[in-house]
Scaffold this motif. Sequence first.
Motif, PDB file in Angstrom:
ATOM      1  N   GLN A 121      25.678 -69.473  21.184  1.00 32.75           N
ATOM      2  CA  GLN A 121      25.520 -69.461  22.644  1.00 32.75           C
ATOM      3  C   GLN A 121      24.348 -70.347  23.059  1.00 32.75           C
ATOM      4  O   GLN A 121      24.478 -71.199  23.942  1.00 32.75           O
ATOM      5  CB  GLN A 121      25.323 -68.021  23.134  1.00 32.75           C
ATOM      6  CG  GLN A 121      25.222 -67.894  24.632  1.00 32.75           C
ATOM      7  CD  GLN A 121      23.848 -67.381  25.087  1.00 32.75           C
ATOM      8  OE1 GLN A 121      22.937 -67.197  24.297  1.00 32.75           O
ATOM      9  NE2 GLN A 121      23.709 -67.186  26.378  1.00 32.75           N
ATOM     10  N   LYS A 122      23.212 -70.182  22.385  1.00 28.77           N
ATOM     11  CA  LYS A 122      22.026 -70.975  22.717  1.00 28.77           C
ATOM     12  C   LYS A 122      22.285 -72.450  22.420  1.00 28.77           C
ATOM     13  O   LYS A 122      21.941 -73.320  23.213  1.00 28.77           O
ATOM     14  CB  LYS A 122      20.817 -70.490  21.908  1.00 28.77           C
ATOM     15  CG  LYS A 122      20.249 -69.183  22.387  1.00 28.77           C
ATOM     16  CD  LYS A 122      18.909 -68.897  21.750  1.00 28.77           C
ATOM     17  CE  LYS A 122      18.317 -67.634  22.363  1.00 28.77           C
ATOM     18  NZ  LYS A 122      16.891 -67.511  22.163  1.00 28.77           N
ATOM     19  N   VAL A 150      24.521 -74.088  25.026  1.00 28.73           N
ATOM     20  CA  VAL A 150      23.813 -74.260  26.310  1.00 28.73           C
ATOM     21  C   VAL A 150      22.842 -75.440  26.224  1.00 28.73           C
ATOM     22  O   VAL A 150      22.793 -76.288  27.126  1.00 28.73           O
ATOM     23  CB  VAL A 150      23.066 -72.964  26.713  1.00 28.73           C
ATOM     24  CG1 VAL A 150      22.131 -73.219  27.888  1.00 28.73           C
ATOM     25  CG2 VAL A 150      24.059 -71.868  27.069  1.00 28.73           C
ATOM     26  N   PHE A 151      22.083 -75.533  25.127  1.00 29.14           N
ATOM     27  CA  PHE A 151      21.127 -76.639  24.983  1.00 29.14           C
ATOM     28  C   PHE A 151      21.852 -77.979  24.890  1.00 29.14           C
ATOM     29  O   PHE A 151      21.432 -78.962  25.503  1.00 29.14           O
ATOM     30  CB  PHE A 151      20.244 -76.442  23.744  1.00 29.14           C
ATOM     31  CG  PHE A 151      19.339 -75.256  23.834  1.00 29.14           C
ATOM     32  CD1 PHE A 151      18.743 -74.909  25.034  1.00 29.14           C
ATOM     33  CD2 PHE A 151      19.066 -74.476  22.726  1.00 29.14           C
ATOM     34  CE1 PHE A 151      17.902 -73.800  25.131  1.00 29.14           C
ATOM     35  CE2 PHE A 151      18.233 -73.377  22.808  1.00 29.14           C
ATOM     36  CZ  PHE A 151      17.655 -73.041  24.008  1.00 29.14           C
ATOM     37  N   ALA A 175      23.285 -78.667  28.515  1.00 32.47           N
ATOM     38  CA  ALA A 175      22.273 -78.826  29.570  1.00 32.47           C
ATOM     39  C   ALA A 175      21.382 -80.053  29.321  1.00 32.47           C
ATOM     40  O   ALA A 175      21.165 -80.857  30.238  1.00 32.47           O
ATOM     41  CB  ALA A 175      21.417 -77.568  29.670  1.00 32.47           C
ATOM     42  N   LEU A 176      20.887 -80.210  28.099  1.00 28.13           N
ATOM     43  CA  LEU A 176      19.953 -81.316  27.837  1.00 28.13           C
ATOM     44  C   LEU A 176      20.655 -82.666  27.852  1.00 28.13           C
ATOM     45  O   LEU A 176      20.104 -83.648  28.367  1.00 28.13           O
ATOM     46  CB  LEU A 176      19.231 -81.091  26.502  1.00 28.13           C
ATOM     47  CG  LEU A 176      18.294 -79.881  26.486  1.00 28.13           C
ATOM     48  CD1 LEU A 176      17.710 -79.659  25.105  1.00 28.13           C
ATOM     49  CD2 LEU A 176      17.176 -80.057  27.509  1.00 28.13           C
ATOM     50  N   LEU A 215      23.422 -83.380  29.550  1.00 22.12           N
ATOM     51  CA  LEU A 215      23.754 -83.653  30.952  1.00 22.12           C
ATOM     52  C   LEU A 215      22.513 -84.108  31.736  1.00 22.12           C
ATOM     53  O   LEU A 215      22.584 -85.026  32.558  1.00 22.12           O
ATOM     54  CB  LEU A 215      24.320 -82.396  31.616  1.00 22.12           C
ATOM     55  CG  LEU A 215      25.832 -82.246  31.643  1.00 22.12           C
ATOM     56  CD1 LEU A 215      26.203 -80.944  32.341  1.00 22.12           C
ATOM     57  CD2 LEU A 215      26.481 -83.412  32.354  1.00 22.12           C
ATOM     58  N   MET A 216      21.392 -83.460  31.454  1.00 18.38           N
ATOM     59  CA  MET A 216      20.148 -83.803  32.146  1.00 18.38           C
ATOM     60  C   MET A 216      19.762 -85.263  31.854  1.00 18.38           C
ATOM     61  O   MET A 216      19.364 -86.013  32.751  1.00 18.38           O
ATOM     62  CB  MET A 216      19.056 -82.863  31.649  1.00 18.38           C
ATOM     63  CG  MET A 216      17.946 -82.641  32.607  1.00 18.38           C
ATOM     64  SD  MET A 216      16.890 -81.337  31.985  1.00 18.38           S
ATOM     65  CE  MET A 216      15.537 -81.577  33.100  1.00 18.38           C
ATOM     66  N   PHE A 239      22.272 -87.579  33.521  1.00 20.36           N
ATOM     67  CA  PHE A 239      22.005 -87.549  34.961  1.00 20.36           C
ATOM     68  C   PHE A 239      20.827 -88.470  35.295  1.00 20.36           C
ATOM     69  O   PHE A 239      20.857 -89.202  36.286  1.00 20.36           O
ATOM     70  CB  PHE A 239      21.696 -86.108  35.377  1.00 20.36           C
ATOM     71  CG  PHE A 239      22.089 -85.783  36.779  1.00 20.36           C
ATOM     72  CD1 PHE A 239      23.421 -85.599  37.121  1.00 20.36           C
ATOM     73  CD2 PHE A 239      21.130 -85.654  37.768  1.00 20.36           C
ATOM     74  CE1 PHE A 239      23.772 -85.298  38.420  1.00 20.36           C
ATOM     75  CE2 PHE A 239      21.481 -85.345  39.067  1.00 20.36           C
ATOM     76  CZ  PHE A 239      22.805 -85.165  39.397  1.00 20.36           C
ATOM     77  N   THR A 293      12.178 -88.652  35.917  1.00 23.67           N
ATOM     78  CA  THR A 293      11.808 -87.245  35.762  1.00 23.67           C
ATOM     79  C   THR A 293      12.851 -86.487  34.939  1.00 23.67           C
ATOM     80  O   THR A 293      12.508 -85.707  34.045  1.00 23.67           O
ATOM     81  CB  THR A 293      11.649 -86.583  37.144  1.00 23.67           C
ATOM     82  OG1 THR A 293      10.718 -87.352  37.904  1.00 23.67           O
ATOM     83  CG2 THR A 293      11.149 -85.165  37.034  1.00 23.67           C
ATOM     84  N   PHE A 294      14.115 -86.724  35.221  1.00 20.78           N
ATOM     85  CA  PHE A 294      15.183 -86.054  34.476  1.00 20.78           C
ATOM     86  C   PHE A 294      15.134 -86.443  32.998  1.00 20.78           C
ATOM     87  O   PHE A 294      15.245 -85.588  32.111  1.00 20.78           O
ATOM     88  CB  PHE A 294      16.550 -86.430  35.065  1.00 20.78           C
ATOM     89  CG  PHE A 294      17.018 -85.498  36.145  1.00 20.78           C
ATOM     90  CD1 PHE A 294      17.891 -84.467  35.865  1.00 20.78           C
ATOM     91  CD2 PHE A 294      16.592 -85.660  37.453  1.00 20.78           C
ATOM     92  CE1 PHE A 294      18.331 -83.609  36.855  1.00 20.78           C
ATOM     93  CE2 PHE A 294      17.018 -84.806  38.455  1.00 20.78           C
ATOM     94  CZ  PHE A 294      17.889 -83.780  38.168  1.00 20.78           C
ATOM     95  N   ALA A 312      11.905 -85.023  31.311  1.00 19.67           N
ATOM     96  CA  ALA A 312      11.984 -83.552  31.175  1.00 19.67           C
ATOM     97  C   ALA A 312      12.993 -83.158  30.099  1.00 19.67           C
ATOM     98  O   ALA A 312      12.751 -82.209  29.346  1.00 19.67           O
ATOM     99  CB  ALA A 312      12.346 -82.927  32.520  1.00 19.67           C
ATOM    100  N   LEU A 354      11.888 -80.891  26.990  1.00 24.83           N
ATOM    101  CA  LEU A 354      12.556 -79.603  26.756  1.00 24.83           C
ATOM    102  C   LEU A 354      13.177 -79.565  25.362  1.00 24.83           C
ATOM    103  O   LEU A 354      13.159 -78.529  24.692  1.00 24.83           O
ATOM    104  CB  LEU A 354      13.629 -79.357  27.825  1.00 24.83           C
ATOM    105  CG  LEU A 354      13.116 -78.967  29.205  1.00 24.83           C
ATOM    106  CD1 LEU A 354      14.257 -78.955  30.214  1.00 24.83           C
ATOM    107  CD2 LEU A 354      12.449 -77.600  29.181  1.00 24.83           C
ATOM    108  N   LEU A 414      10.675 -78.569  22.874  1.00 26.04           N
ATOM    109  CA  LEU A 414      10.488 -77.106  22.852  1.00 26.04           C
ATOM    110  C   LEU A 414      11.606 -76.431  22.055  1.00 26.04           C
ATOM    111  O   LEU A 414      11.365 -75.459  21.328  1.00 26.04           O
ATOM    112  CB  LEU A 414      10.465 -76.549  24.277  1.00 26.04           C
ATOM    113  CG  LEU A 414       9.214 -76.809  25.109  1.00 26.04           C
ATOM    114  CD1 LEU A 414       9.382 -76.218  26.500  1.00 26.04           C
ATOM    115  CD2 LEU A 414       7.988 -76.213  24.448  1.00 26.04           C
ATOM    116  N   VAL A 415      12.811 -76.957  22.203  1.00 22.84           N
ATOM    117  CA  VAL A 415      13.958 -76.408  21.465  1.00 22.84           C
ATOM    118  C   VAL A 415      13.742 -76.595  19.957  1.00 22.84           C
ATOM    119  O   VAL A 415      14.024 -75.689  19.163  1.00 22.84           O
ATOM    120  CB  VAL A 415      15.272 -77.077  21.939  1.00 22.84           C
ATOM    121  CG1 VAL A 415      16.435 -76.708  21.026  1.00 22.84           C
ATOM    122  CG2 VAL A 415      15.586 -76.668  23.371  1.00 22.84           C
TER     123      VAL A 415
END
Lengths: 50, 131
Positions: free
Chosen positions: B37-38, B41-42, B45-46, B48-49, B52, B107-108, B111, B115, B118-119
């Motif tokens: 699951q984690k 999501v990572f 999300a990452l 796509l970020m 983007f 910025t995207f 970041a 992030l 951190l992962v």
Amino acid sequence: MIVFSLFVSTVFAVLTRDDPKEQIVFGARLFGGFIGAGILIGWLLYPLPL
Amino acid sequence: MRAAAADRTQTSSLTYLLCAVAWFVPGGGHLWLGRRQKGIVFLVALTLMFVFGLWLEGRLFPFDMTQPLVALSAIADLGVGGPYFIARLMGAGRGDVVAITYEYGNTFIIAAGLLNMLVVLDVFDIAKGRK
């Protein structure tokens, strides 16, 4: 700002919480905090001249 | 959800391999450790970020040591791992400094890289049995 907040709060919530329910609650609070802080800081900066 | 594989303390060399995989493929370390699951999501999300940010005309900064802030941004950009190299190979991330979304794009991208770092640290902690 909303899209950025969504991504960051999602990653932080999933990273720091293990239980899916806790992830949703924490993510929602974080997202609300981002948006609220953005609006608040925006209004605080409003009177300042550019 | 914790899988049995994730609960074992990994050997030192495997820990660093896990961290390398986690860096190169956002969420890859969690997927390897059975935390699907984690990991998913990572990954979503990452990636796509980062995409983007490129779509918003953000720039992949060069490693220019004469400009410390540019060099720090480059390190942050590199933090996202594989997508960074794919974007470089595709010639993306040149950045359009006059575009109204240029700073938002940066910025995207930055970041997303930070992030992902951190992962990677989270994967290290899990592999060491601290989480």
